[in-house]
Each structure stands twice: as C-alpha cells, then as structure tokens.
Design a protein around this motif. Structure first.
Motif, PDB file in Angstrom:
ATOM      1  N   ILE A  52     -47.454  66.954  30.119  1.00 19.49           N
ATOM      2  CA  ILE A  52     -47.819  68.397  30.794  1.00 19.49           C
ATOM      3  C   ILE A  52     -46.278  68.839  31.215  1.00 19.49           C
ATOM      4  O   ILE A  52     -45.614  68.536  32.011  1.00 19.49           O
ATOM      5  N   ILE A  53     -46.070  70.025  30.645  1.00 22.36           N
ATOM      6  CA  ILE A  53     -44.753  70.718  30.956  1.00 22.36           C
ATOM      7  C   ILE A  53     -45.276  71.620  32.118  1.00 22.36           C
ATOM      8  O   ILE A  53     -46.196  72.756  31.898  1.00 22.36           O
ATOM      9  N   LEU A  54     -44.917  71.564  33.286  1.00 17.27           N
ATOM     10  CA  LEU A  54     -45.304  72.419  34.490  1.00 17.27           C
ATOM     11  C   LEU A  54     -43.883  73.297  34.784  1.00 17.27           C
ATOM     12  O   LEU A  54     -43.106  73.152  35.170  1.00 17.27           O
ATOM     13  N   VAL A  55     -44.395  74.668  34.730  1.00 16.38           N
ATOM     14  CA  VAL A  55     -43.377  75.534  34.765  1.00 16.38           C
ATOM     15  C   VAL A  55     -43.345  76.392  36.059  1.00 16.38           C
ATOM     16  O   VAL A  55     -44.430  76.994  36.290  1.00 16.38           O
ATOM     17  N   SER A  56     -42.474  76.142  36.887  1.00 18.53           N
ATOM     18  CA  SER A  56     -42.431  76.848  38.207  1.00 18.53           C
ATOM     19  C   SER A  56     -41.894  78.355  37.988  1.00 18.53           C
ATOM     20  O   SER A  56     -41.444  78.697  36.969  1.00 18.53           O
ATOM     21  N   GLN A  57     -42.421  79.168  39.175  1.00 16.74           N
ATOM     22  CA  GLN A  57     -42.000  80.646  39.023  1.00 16.74           C
ATOM     23  C   GLN A  57     -40.253  80.705  38.882  1.00 16.74           C
ATOM     24  O   GLN A  57     -39.854  81.460  38.041  1.00 16.74           O
ATOM     25  N   GLY A  58     -39.607  80.025  39.769  1.00 14.11           N
ATOM     26  CA  GLY A  58     -38.364  80.042  39.624  1.00 14.11           C
ATOM     27  C   GLY A  58     -37.775  81.558  39.898  1.00 14.11           C
ATOM     28  O   GLY A  58     -38.213  82.128  40.739  1.00 14.11           O
ATOM     29  N   ILE A  59     -36.786  81.703  39.052  1.00 11.39           N
ATOM     30  CA  ILE A  59     -36.385  83.219  39.282  1.00 11.39           C
ATOM     31  C   ILE A  59     -36.935  84.038  37.819  1.00 11.39           C
ATOM     32  O   ILE A  59     -36.370  85.166  37.672  1.00 11.39           O
ATOM     33  N   SER A  60     -37.918  83.594  37.318  1.00 13.69           N
ATOM     34  CA  SER A  60     -38.420  84.141  36.288  1.00 13.69           C
ATOM     35  C   SER A  60     -38.903  85.659  36.215  1.00 13.69           C
ATOM     36  O   SER A  60     -39.024  86.308  35.315  1.00 13.69           O
ATOM     37  N   SER A  61     -39.403  85.999  37.700  1.00 11.10           N
ATOM     38  CA  SER A  61     -39.753  87.320  37.648  1.00 11.10           C
ATOM     39  C   SER A  61     -38.650  88.574  37.633  1.00 11.10           C
ATOM     40  O   SER A  61     -38.829  89.641  37.096  1.00 11.10           O
ATOM     41  N   ASN A  62     -37.348  87.948  37.538  1.00  9.35           N
ATOM     42  CA  ASN A  62     -36.246  88.895  37.559  1.00  9.35           C
ATOM     43  C   ASN A  62     -35.621  88.368  36.189  1.00  9.35           C
ATOM     44  O   ASN A  62     -34.844  89.190  35.237  1.00  9.35           O
ATOM     45  N   GLN A  63     -35.372  87.135  35.736  1.00  8.11           N
ATOM     46  CA  GLN A  63     -34.861  86.726  34.561  1.00  8.11           C
ATOM     47  C   GLN A  63     -35.878  85.599  34.077  1.00  8.11           C
ATOM     48  O   GLN A  63     -35.847  84.493  34.201  1.00  8.11           O
ATOM     49  N   PRO A  64     -36.666  86.073  33.082  1.00 10.50           N
ATOM     50  CA  PRO A  64     -37.703  85.508  32.400  1.00 10.50           C
ATOM     51  C   PRO A  64     -37.235  84.268  31.695  1.00 10.50           C
ATOM     52  O   PRO A  64     -36.182  84.356  31.137  1.00 10.50           O
ATOM     53  N   TYR A  65     -37.985  83.209  31.692  1.00  9.26           N
ATOM     54  CA  TYR A  65     -37.863  82.265  30.635  1.00  9.26           C
ATOM     55  C   TYR A  65     -37.493  82.579  29.095  1.00  9.26           C
ATOM     56  O   TYR A  65     -38.349  83.285  28.886  1.00  9.26           O
ATOM     57  N   ALA A  66     -36.717  82.166  28.593  1.00  5.33           N
ATOM     58  CA  ALA A  66     -36.717  82.390  27.116  1.00  5.33           C
ATOM     59  C   ALA A  66     -37.622  81.596  26.226  1.00  5.33           C
ATOM     60  O   ALA A  66     -38.087  80.563  26.435  1.00  5.33           O
ATOM     61  N   GLY A  67     -38.400  82.491  25.519  1.00  4.41           N
ATOM     62  CA  GLY A  67     -39.496  82.007  24.798  1.00  4.41           C
ATOM     63  C   GLY A  67     -39.166  81.287  23.502  1.00  4.41           C
ATOM     64  O   GLY A  67     -38.246  80.505  23.510  1.00  4.41           O
ATOM     65  N   GLY A  68     -40.088  81.245  22.603  1.00  3.80           N
ATOM     66  CA  GLY A  68     -39.670  80.719  21.271  1.00  3.80           C
ATOM     67  C   GLY A  68     -40.314  79.281  21.526  1.00  3.80           C
ATOM     68  O   GLY A  68     -39.702  78.160  20.947  1.00  3.80           O
ATOM     69  N   PHE A  69     -41.372  78.852  22.154  1.00  2.00           N
ATOM     70  CA  PHE A  69     -41.644  77.414  22.709  1.00  2.00           C
ATOM     71  C   PHE A  69     -42.510  76.949  21.667  1.00  2.00           C
ATOM     72  O   PHE A  69     -43.507  77.584  21.346  1.00  2.00           O
ATOM     73  N   HIS A  70     -42.239  75.689  21.421  1.00  2.00           N
ATOM     74  CA  HIS A  70     -42.999  74.985  20.392  1.00  2.00           C
ATOM     75  C   HIS A  70     -43.385  73.700  21.082  1.00  2.00           C
ATOM     76  O   HIS A  70     -42.419  72.949  21.728  1.00  2.00           O
ATOM     77  N   PHE A  71     -44.783  73.235  20.989  1.00  2.00           N
ATOM     78  CA  PHE A  71     -44.863  71.857  21.634  1.00  2.00           C
ATOM     79  C   PHE A  71     -44.387  70.949  20.741  1.00  2.00           C
ATOM     80  O   PHE A  71     -44.478  70.828  19.331  1.00  2.00           O
ATOM     81  N   SER A  72     -43.826  69.765  21.359  1.00  2.96           N
ATOM     82  CA  SER A  72     -43.250  68.613  20.462  1.00  2.96           C
ATOM     83  C   SER A  72     -43.972  67.637  19.996  1.00  2.96           C
ATOM     84  O   SER A  72     -43.764  66.780  19.260  1.00  2.96           O
ATOM     85  N   ALA A  73     -45.353  67.449  20.718  1.00  2.00           N
ATOM     86  CA  ALA A  73     -46.360  66.755  20.204  1.00  2.00           C
ATOM     87  C   ALA A  73     -47.842  67.160  20.293  1.00  2.00           C
ATOM     88  O   ALA A  73     -48.009  68.232  20.958  1.00  2.00           O
ATOM     89  N   ASP A  74     -48.636  66.494  19.835  1.00  2.00           N
ATOM     90  CA  ASP A  74     -50.264  66.953  19.832  1.00  2.00           C
ATOM     91  C   ASP A  74     -50.689  66.789  21.512  1.00  2.00           C
ATOM     92  O   ASP A  74     -50.244  66.114  22.189  1.00  2.00           O
ATOM     93  N   HIS A  75     -51.790  67.500  21.825  1.00  2.94           N
ATOM     94  CA  HIS A  75     -52.429  67.555  22.999  1.00  2.94           C
ATOM     95  C   HIS A  75     -51.356  67.860  24.240  1.00  2.94           C
ATOM     96  O   HIS A  75     -51.816  66.963  25.211  1.00  2.94           O
ATOM     97  N   GLN A  76     -50.479  68.292  24.242  1.00  7.25           N
ATOM     98  CA  GLN A  76     -49.681  68.859  25.228  1.00  7.25           C
ATOM     99  C   GLN A  76     -50.167  69.851  26.002  1.00  7.25           C
ATOM    100  O   GLN A  76     -51.080  70.553  25.495  1.00  7.25           O
ATOM    101  N   PHE A  77     -49.745  70.047  27.355  1.00 10.00           N
ATOM    102  CA  PHE A  77     -49.902  71.048  28.369  1.00 10.00           C
ATOM    103  C   PHE A  77     -48.880  72.191  28.662  1.00 10.00           C
ATOM    104  O   PHE A  77     -47.879  71.356  28.995  1.00 10.00           O
TER     105      PHE A  77
END
Length: 800
Positions: free
Chosen positions: A410-435
């Motif tokens: 499970i990859i749990l993403v906190s809000q952090g400072i993303s409202s002003n500086q969004p997380y960089a996308g381009g995300f790929h899951f590294s294995a099947d059945h991940q969250f």
C-alpha cells in the motif's frame, strides 16, 4: 473552630449504649482469642518461652506480652471509632481496572467548625496484585441536617497501577515498536452524599488532570493497525440511591442502584473521534455489616464499553463499623471509585487476507524531512528521502515506486505540501495488486483477522493529495491495482491502463478528482493495448474542466481488447468535447455509466461509435449536441460497424436532443431507450435515424419515455415542425414525373405495432416521420413511411 480529633471514644454522641455493650463483648473475645493464639504459637516453637510468658501473665497481668498485645489491640480498636480500616477488594474485572487490591485507610476526624460541620481527612492507600500503588487523599465535611447528614468531599487521586496489562509489541520489516500496557494518572474528585435512616443518596465526579491519554496507530512502522492502541484515564460521574432492606436489618443491609457515565474527550483519534467516546452504564450494590467491625460490599456494573464488571469487598474497621445508624456515618468514608477509571486497548496489526501477513504500508509525505536508512542492505533500492515508514516517510512517488516492490503493498500518500507543490506524476505500480491511496480516504481494507478496517479514518476528507505530470499520464494502472482519494491536475492524461496485462485483472479507481488546467487534457484513457479484456471500476469520480473529452474508452485506436469499464456515481463538469467517449468495444466488452451526472459539454454527453454501452440513472444538463449520441457504421478511422446501446431511467434537461441513435453505411444500431425523462431546448427528445446507405439498419425499442420541449428539426434541406420522437429515414422519395417511390437503402425497425402504439408506449408523446408522407389527391399515402413496425422485434442489449 473546635478540635474534635481527641474526642473520648465513649462519647454518647457518637456511640449508642447498645453499640458500647456489643463492643465490650467483642473486646473480651478478641483478647481471649489473641491470648490463646500467642500461647499456642509459643508452645509449639519453644516450651521455655511459653512457660515464661505464662508466668508473666499470671504474675504481672498488666505487663505481660499477651496482655500488652491484647491491650494494644483493644486501644487501637477503641481509638477514634472507625478511623482506621483494612480492606480487601476482589475483582477480576472492575470498572476501569483489572485485578484485586488491598487497602489501608483512615477516616480521621479533625475539627468542628462554627456552623456545626465536622471536618475529616479521608486517606486511602492501595496495593494491587499487579504490584501497583494508588491512593486517595480527601478532605470531607459532614453536618447534621435534622435527623440526616449531608456531606461533601474533595479528593486528589493518584493511580500508578500501570501493570494491569502487558506491553504490546508491533513487529514488521522496519523494526519493533512497543505500546505500554498502562500509564500513571492523577485526577481531582468531588463527592457528595445525603444519609438518612431510610437510605442514602450519593454522587461523585471524576476529573483526570495532566496527561490523560496516549494512542498508537493507525500506522506504526510499515504496519496498519486494525485496532488502535489506547491508554486513557476517563472523566465521568456517578449517581446512586440506596435503601435499607428490612429483612437484612440485623446486618444493616442496604441495596443501592445507580448509573454512571465516563469518557475522554480531551484527546482525539486520527479520525477526529474522541479517544474514548462517552458511554453510560448502570450498577447495583449490596452493603452489609457482619459482627461489629466487618463491612461487606458486592457490586455489579454493566455498560457498552467495559461490558459486565464488578467487585466484592471486605473491610475490617477499627472501632467498629460506621454504617448502622445516621450518627455512625458521620465518620464513615465516602463511597466512591478508588481506582481512576482507565481504558486500555491493545493495538492489533491488520493482516492481509491474501498472504496472512501484516499489510505493508509505504508512506509518502512531501513535507517530510530527509531520513537515513538504518539498514541499507534491507532496502537496497531505497531512496534517500526516507524509509517509507510512518515515522520516516519517503518524499516522492518515484521514491515510493522503489520501496514498494511487493504484491499488495500500500502506497499511502499524505497531503504534505502538494496543494502548493503537487507530487510529480508519471507513477507506475511496481507489482500487481498494489494500492495507491491518499490521506483522507474512506476506503476500508479486507483483513484476515478483523473484517474491514479503514485505511485512514473511514470518513472521506474534502482535502486530497495533488498529483501533476505534464505530458505523461499521471497514474498508469496495473493488474489488480487500486487507486483511491487523489487529485490529478495539469496532466495531458490523468489515468491510463497501459500496464494491465492479465485477462482476469480487476482494477478499482475510486474517489479521484481530475481537474483540467490547460489545452488537450483528458481525464481517463482506456485502450486495452495488450488485449487483457480486464474489468475496471471507476466510482465517485469528479472530472472537471477537461478540454479534450473527459473519459475515453477506445478499443480501436491501438487497442487490442474489449475491456469492461464501469463508471458509477461520478460527476463530469464543463467538459470540452464529450464527457464519455466509447469506441470499438465489442464481444464481452462494454462501458456502463450509472448513477452519474454530466453537466456541461461542448459535444455529446456520452458519445458511442461502434461500441457497447449501458447508461442508467444518469442526469444530463447543459449538453452541446445530444445527451447520448450513438452511431454505427463504417467510416475513416472506425474499426467496426455495430453499436448496442441501452439508455434507461435517466434524466435529460437543457439539452438540444435527448438521445440520438443512427446507422450509416454497413452500420447496425441496436438501441433500447426506456423510462427516461427528457426536456429539450428546442430539438427532438429522441431521434432514430438511418442513412440512405447500403447495410444501414436501426433496431429500436422505445418504451416508457416522457418527452417535452421540442420545437423544429432540420433534416438535410427540409425544415418542418417536429414531433418529440423523430423517425428519420432520409432517402425515401417520390418521383412525381414517373409516379414511383424511390426507396432509400437504410432500414429503420421499431418494436411496436404501429405509430399509434409507439406513441401510446411513451405516454402519448407525439411521433414524427421524416420524410413526410406523400399523399395523392384521394388521400392515399403513396410512400408508406418508414419505419417498419414489428411488436416482436428482437433488439439486442449490451452485455452485463
């Protein structure tokens, strides 16, 4: 103020004559029993000593060992009636505590004030069978009120009995973490009582002070806790009323009933709920006095938090019990909880039901400070930004890809400072059945040991971690992946399915917001390039401000399969182009749009071209062309020639056309339009159109629709007043020169007996044929107007 601490023990004001007589008898019995015990013990141990003691007893009765012991015991028993006592409290589970304890206490009269109030110190010390010490120190004032007594006390309670529960260890790949079995608490208490010859009325309040709670969870290390660790001292109050029982008068028997309420609202759980919400309970207690000095209490409690609890208490009071009469109770300690009521909940790891091991959670927080790997060999691919634990999260999604390498991570993403500086996308899951889950998600995970548990709080937050990726897709789905509670902005494509390869794959995307912020942006693109024919569920989506269609499912544009895509309870707002586009989806593939809302498009609400679609319980407003616009037929860039569309129980308002279904060259359109409510801005509610082209066929079932608001329609160069259902078979014409009908090549089939039947099936909605009938001078219809009616017509439906 008059000092009363040394009032003579025999004062009639405090000891009735009968009590003094019984006490004298008890003293003699104790003296005799003590002497016998001492003589027997000495004789068994050393005969010489025993003879010496016997001799001393006979020769010097005032100074012998036995006489001195008996005299001392009698003096102690007589010294201030009831001021000192010893008790044993037996309990497996008491109210907010476990185990038994011993008590050594004193209720010490001190002074009498000018108003007739009697002041006393109420001192109690306790030792539990867990080795914990706790105590109560109170100042009490009691006063006669006629034939009754009123009392009030203020207490300071200390409870260091923190070993009632064992420590709990949480172990995972990141390390070991301990949650203490208990804590030390302090509290202020206030007690009040009214004592009468018939019974008593008592109430107590308890206010813990200082640090009164600690928690663990829902995350620790890489573990998710299905049960949070909680230690808390509880504030509360109780109230009881007691009555003497005539049948138990020889033992001063009293039965009390009461209620209580406890909780801790000073501290919150991560969900925002009180650490221990207030709860209420009831109890009953039996109090009795045996002989003269022995008090006995038996109490049972029940509430929704602790369930059944209780205790049995036996107390020996020096100087005799102080329960029998109102005047006796002037020196009776107040009845109250001696333990601070505490709540303990041991943390429990949530186990993955597929692996029967703890769920593994990788934490991402863009506001986190950089961490250092404690064991780099164990995290060979770990980024320098952190360990991925709750205590040391990684800072980017790219880092999370490196750490989350196992199935079901499970990859749990906190809000952090993303409202002003969004997380960089381009995300790929590294294995099947991940969250991939955002902070504030309401998602619940299945577990092997405790059913469904919330990933975050169980209640959806209005704040979302924000991801942006520019030209590349923000998130690429993979076999069995789950995405929940994220916002995507500034991305050419928000979500796509490139990495899905397993034909049995079932993918879930829930509560994702995709916000357009520039040109040529599409929310979701599903192509099924690998031909996996997977099932992808999208629910609670919000797509707004997208400029190049909102949601595209295209099996022809580079696609090799026929995915099953479900869109439920989703909202599309202000879309440039169409909100949903379905192209070239066949076989078992289809797109289902249910319980959703489409508000504002420049093209169609839902556009279907040679595909299969089911639309139900969906609202269409402010649509550019048609609410549902479906086409079947060959054309440049089109890879199929058949469409099967079902539109049911939906609402169309402020639309030029509600539903349009048409067939072009070699196209077969199967359309079912049932139970819809359509209000247009000027066009037809429903249009079924077949082109003058070879192989063009429309098979239609139109039942139970309510249509209004239509005005005029233009077909080709012919403008005419339309009906609310338009049957358009362009190409049928009358050659007046030769007096013959020139039929068009398209075929329009309607499941109805005739036009009147079709009208009746749709709440008397008017029906118009295009082109209009050609009638000779005798009123005969020269061109039998299409469509062809057949009440037994079979109209295929899209697959489930």
């Amino acid at each position: 103020m008059k000092n009363t601490a040394h009032r003579p023990a025999g004062s009639g004001r405090f000891r009735p004559k009968a009590s003094r007589g019984r006490l004298a008898i008890w003293r003699r019995r104790v003296r005799e029993m003590t002497a016998c015990m001492l003589v027997a013990a000495a004789a068994a141990g050393h005969s010489g000593t025993a003879l010496a003691q016997t001799g001393q007893m006979g020769m010097a009765p005032a100074g012998g060992v036995v006489n001195r012991a008996a005299a001392g015991f009698a003096n102690l028993n007589n010294n201030g009636p009831g001021w000192m006592y010893f008790g044993l409290n037996a309990a497996d589970r008491g109210l907010g505590y476990r185990g038994s304890y011993m008590t050594l206490g004193g209720f010490i009269p001190y002074a009498e004030d000018d108003l007739g109030g009697f002041w006393s110190a109420d001192l109690r010390s306790h030792l539990s069978n867990y080795g914990g010490f706790f105590s109560n120190v109170g100042i009490v004032r009691k006063q006669f009120m006629g034939g009754t007594i009123g009392g009030i006390g203020v207490y300071w309670d200390y409870d260091g009995d923190q070993n009632q529960y064992s420590d709990t260890w949480i172990n995972d790949a990141s390390g070991s973490y301990v949650f203490a079995g208990g804590s030390t608490y302090n509290q202020v208490g206030v007690s009040a009582e009214w004592l009468t010859d018939y019974g008593n009325l008592r109430s107590n309040g308890y206010i813990p002070v200082g640090t009164t709670a600690s928690t663990m969870g829902p995350y620790v290390g890489n573990s998710l806790l299905g049960v949070l660790g909680v230690n808390a001292g509880l504030a509360g109050a109780d109230l009881e009323v007691g009555a003497y029982v005539p049948g138990l008068s020889d033992w001063a028997g009293m039965v009390s009933v009461g209620g209580y309420s406890f909780g801790n609202a000073r501290y919150d759980l991560p969900s925002g709920a009180d650490v221990v919400p207030y709860f209420g309970g009831v109890y009953t207690r039996l109090d009795m006095t045996f002989l003269n000095n022995w008090d006995f209490s038996l109490q049972a409690n029940n509430d929704s938090y602790f369930d059944w609890t209780g205790f049995a208490r036996l107390t020996y009071r020096m100087g005799g019990s102080r329960r029998r009469t109102v005047s006796d109770q002037l020196e009776q300690p107040m009845m109250r909880n001696e333990h601070i009521v505490r709540a303990h909940q041991a943390p429990v790891q949530a186990l993955n039901p597929f692996t029967n091991t703890p769920w593994n959670v990788i934490h991402v927080n863009s506001a986190a400070a950089s961490g250092t790997a404690a064991a780099p060999q164990a995290f060979s691919a770990m980024a320098a930004s952190g360990l991925g634990t709750a205590e040391s999260p990684v800072a980017t999604l790219a880092d999370a890809q490196l750490v989350a390498t196992k199935e079901y991570d499970i990859i749990l993403v906190s809000q952090g400072i993303s409202s002003n500086q969004p997380y960089a996308g381009g995300f790929h899951f590294s294995a099947d059945h991940q969250f991939l889950v955002g902070q504030g998600s309401a998602m619940r995970l299945p577990t092997a040991n405790m059913g469904l548990v919330p990933v975050w709080s169980g209640v959806k937050s209005t704040d979302y971690p924000v991801i942006a990726s520019g030209a590349s897709p923000a998130i690429t789905l993979r076999n069995g992946s789950v995405v929940d509670h994220l916002q995507i902005t500034g991305s050419r494509v928000g979500i796509t399915d490139t990495d899905i390869t397993n034909p049995a794959s079932f993918v879930i995307v829930n509560d994702v917001r995709i916000v357009g912020s520039g040109p040529q942006q599409t929310g979701v693109v599903i192509n099924d390039r690998t031909g996996s024919n997977s099932t992808i569920n999208f629910s609670n989506m919000v797509l707004t401000g997208l400029t190049a269609d909102g949601f595209v499912v295209d099996g022809g544009n580079g696609g090799a399969g026929d995915p099953k895509v479900n869109i439920d309870q989703s909202t599309f707002v202000n879309t440039g182009g169409s909100a949903v586009v379905v192209k070239d989806i066949y076989n078992e593939g289809r797109v289902r749009v249910t319980n959703s809302k489409i508000d504002g498009t420049t093209a169609a609400g839902i556009q279907v071209t040679n595909g299969q679609a089911y639309i139900a319980d969906t609202t269409f407003e402010r649509i550019g062309t048609a609410g549902v616009d479906a086409t079947a037929g060959t054309a440049p860039g089109v890879f199929g020639n058949e469409a099967t569309v079902q539109v049911v129980d939906s609402t169309f308002s402020l639309v030029p056309v509600g539903v349009r279904a048409q067939a072009t060259e070699n196209g077969v359109m199967n359309v079912t339009i049932n139970g819809n409510r359509i209000v247009t801005t000027g066009g037809n509610g429903i249009i079924m159109s077949v082109a003058d082209a070879p192989g063009a066929v429309v098979n239609a079932s139109v039942v139970g629709n309510r249509v209004s608001g239509a005005a005029t329609i233009v077909s080709g160069t012919v403008a005419s007043t339309n009906g609310n259902i338009l049957l358009d078979s362009v190409g049928w014409s009358w050659d007046a020169t030769n007096g013959i009908v020139i039929p068009g090549q398209g075929i329009l089939n309607i499941r109805a007996a005739d036009e009147a039947n079709l009208q009746g099936l749709n709440y008397s909605t008017s029906v118009q044929d295009m082109p209009a009938d050609v009638i000779d001078g005798d009123g005969n219809i020269l061109i039998p107007p299409p469509p062809f009616y057949d009440p037994a017509l079979f109209v295929p439906l899209p697959p489930n």
